[in-house]
Design an enzyme around this catalytic site. Structure first.
Site, PDB file in Angstrom:
ATOM      1  N   GLY A 178       2.991  -2.097   4.240  1.00 29.37           N
ATOM      2  CA  GLY A 178       3.632  -3.345   4.612  1.00 29.37           C
ATOM      3  C   GLY A 178       2.791  -4.370   5.330  1.00 29.37           C
ATOM      4  N   GLY A 179       1.457  -4.373   5.147  1.00 24.87           N
ATOM      5  CA  GLY A 179       0.633  -5.427   5.711  1.00 24.87           C
ATOM      6  C   GLY A 179       0.838  -5.603   7.201  1.00 24.87           C
TER       7      GLY A 179
ATOM      8  N   THR B  44       0.853  -1.171   0.000  1.00 27.18           N
ATOM      9  CA  THR B  44       0.000   0.000   0.000  1.00 27.18           C
ATOM     10  C   THR B  44       0.893   1.225   0.000  1.00 27.18           C
ATOM     11  OG1 THR B  44      -1.686   1.153   1.277  1.00 27.18           O
ATOM     12  CG2 THR B  44      -0.137  -0.138   2.516  1.00 27.18           C
TER      13      THR B  44
END
Length: 529
Positions: A424-425, A342
């Site tokens: 980064g999740g 993202t």
């Protein structure tokens, strides 16, 4: 190492310099930080299309000086045709991660732009919508250079994406990945943005753009309908917050993992670590993340179905969680999951209005579905749902998916304010904790704090177990100490890894002076107005 930017009239930080410049130009024209963020959001959707887009979701955290911050939740709900029974009838035990069946939630980002424009106007903003989207329209129409990150993601994910409707025609060049530096033109997306500039953001959901997208989604086989688009609205809500000794931290509520980011830093403060970059620093943050993620995985879901989570930010629970941490040994953990990419961006204007923002397609290129009439790439955020009706986050039509997105903001007792975050999740809360503690607790310059080597605790790819991945610039003695404590360490063969996030921060002092920095792991800048 990147340099820290300095300014007084406002600043925008983004993982691509063109988006940061688009936002800074709005500040120079007299716009406020919310207007600057809308311009940057449109631009980043064009120039960083592998990481985000208008076919994804977004969250704003908006903080006016002296007032409680507000959150814009622009998360789309699952489509009315997306049911567990439908996926089971198609032979799926899990939701597919690519293709039309992964494109199962409404894209909420543009509804966030719409609500943000209303908030901006209420705060005195007067920049016309056409000017806010001008840079993005030009970048899509004339093209923007393919970045290293873009080219790498296409090469890495080519096998899973080339057969997805619209992907190859849009993102590939004669069936081959585009090369770094090649000009990437997005004519259909330019037309869509231009149409929205003229008719309004609501057209994305209830106008001509919505009609074209709905037809293309149906043709592709998505479970999102035109009626689902029509119902989409962003929501203005309050943030979660937790007090520290010298500041109050704010983050976004469910369906995001903002709770986890706050828990990590609140627990770390209670550990009383005195020195940065040593065993106590890294071990403490890893163990705090385990406590936070256990809560997150159990509690975070659609806010209409979430329980009472405020108790996890109360002093009593945080004290108990801190006591569960062994200061010298790694605690146990069952296998975890979660990835995704993202963008995070931040803006602060000359009046101190601050915006922390995240926009995402979830995985690189999302579902991979590109709608031919509009050039919109659709997200795959809905793959975070489960097809097990007994799970914490089961798929049902009209439900919001679990979100890794969580833009952060801090307000200090000495008058400073700070926007910060990363992509980064699962790594987002960990990367936030690394850059925050390095700058705020241990005195690193913003650029130094972001540049320093990072780690990510979680699932070790391909091995089905949890471990700690680290960039190869860490002190070997520190890594040896972590291993002796029971941490499984995996050293990456690169000094700067995309998997360790694309972080950024802006700090505004009480006297109005601004400092900020972007991550050398991306193509970003911190641009002063």
């Amino acid at each position: 190492m990147p340099e820290t930017s300095v300014g007084e009239k406002g600043m925008v930080v983004a993982p691509h310099g063109a988006a940061a410049e688009a936002g800074a130009n709005i500040l120079r024209e007299g716009g406020n930080a919310v207007e600057a963020m809308i311009a940057a959001a449109a631009s980043i959707a064009v120039v960083y299309p592998h990481m985000n887009g208008i076919g994804g979701d977004a969250f704003f955290l908006i903080a006016e000086p002296g007032r409680p911050p507000r959150v814009i939740d622009a998360c789309g709900r699952s489509g009315s045709l997306a049911t567990i029974e439908r996926y089971r009838s198609l032979g799926h035990d899990e939701i597919p991660v690519r293709g039309a069946e992964a494109a199962l939630t409404v894209a909420g980002a543009v509804s966030g732009w719409l609500l943000a424009s209303e908030v901006a106007a209420a705060l005195g903003g007067r920049i016309p919508r056409g000017e806010l989207l001008e840079a993005a329209i030009r970048q899509a129409k004339e093209g923007s250079p393919v970045t290293r990150s873009f080219a790498r993601c296409i090469a890495d994910d080519r096998s899973s994406l080339t057969g997805v409707p619209g992907f190859a025609d849009h993102f590939m060049a004669d069936g081959k990945p585009r090369e770094v530096g090649a000009v990437f033109v997005q004519e259909r997306l330019a037309d869509t943005l231009d149409h929205l500039a003229r008719t309004g953001f609501a057209d994305f959901y209830r106008g001509d753009v919505a009609a074209e997208m709905a037809a293309d989604l149906e043709e592709a086989g998505s479970f999102v309908t035109r009626e689902d688009l029509r119902k989409q609205e962003a929501r203005l809500t309050g943030p979660l917050s937790v007090p520290l000794v010298d500041a109050t931290l704010f983050n976004t509520p469910p369906p995001t993992q903002g709770l986890a980011s706050l828990i990590i830093l609140a627990i770390f403060e209670r550990l009383g670590v005195r020195r940065g970059e040593g065993f106590e620093h890294v071990h403490g943050l890893i163990e705090a993340a385990k406590q936070a993620f256990a809560v997150r995985d159990r509690e975070i879901r659609d806010p209409d179905h979430a329980g009472e989570i405020g108790r996890y930010l109360e002093a009593g629970w945080l004290d108990e969680a801190t006591e569960r941490i062994d200061r010298k040994r790694a605690g146990p953990w069952p296998p975890g999951n979660g990835d995704g990419d993202t963008i995070w961006m931040g803006a602060i204007d000359s009046n101190g209005l601050a915006v922390s923002f995240i926009q995402s397609l979830y995985w690189e290129f999302g579902s991979g579905v590109v709608l031919p009439k509009t050039g919109v790439t659709w997200q795959n955020r809905g793959i975070s749902f489960s097809l097990d009706p007994r799970s914490a986050n089961p798929l049902h039509p009209g439900r919001k998916p679990f979100h890794t997105l969580n833009p952060a903001f801090a307000r200090f007792k000495d008058g400073r304010s700070m926007v910060y975050g990363s992509m980064g999740g699962d790594g987002q809360p960990q990367f936030q904790s690394a850059i925050f503690t390095r700058h705020v607790r241990f005195g690193m310059d913003p650029a130094e704090a972001i540049d320093a080597p990072r780690w990510r605790w979680g699932r070790t790819w391909g091995e089905g177990q949890t471990g700690v991945e680290v960039e190869n610039r860490f002190d070997p003695d520190l890594l040896a100490a972590l291993e002796r404590a029971g941490h499984t360490i995996s050293v990456l063969d690169v000094p700067y890894s995309d998997g360790m996030g694309h972080a950024g921060m802006i700090i505004r002092r009480a006297d109005g002076r601004l400092t900020g920095a972007s991550d050398p792991r991306c193509d970003g800048e911190a641009v002063a107005a």
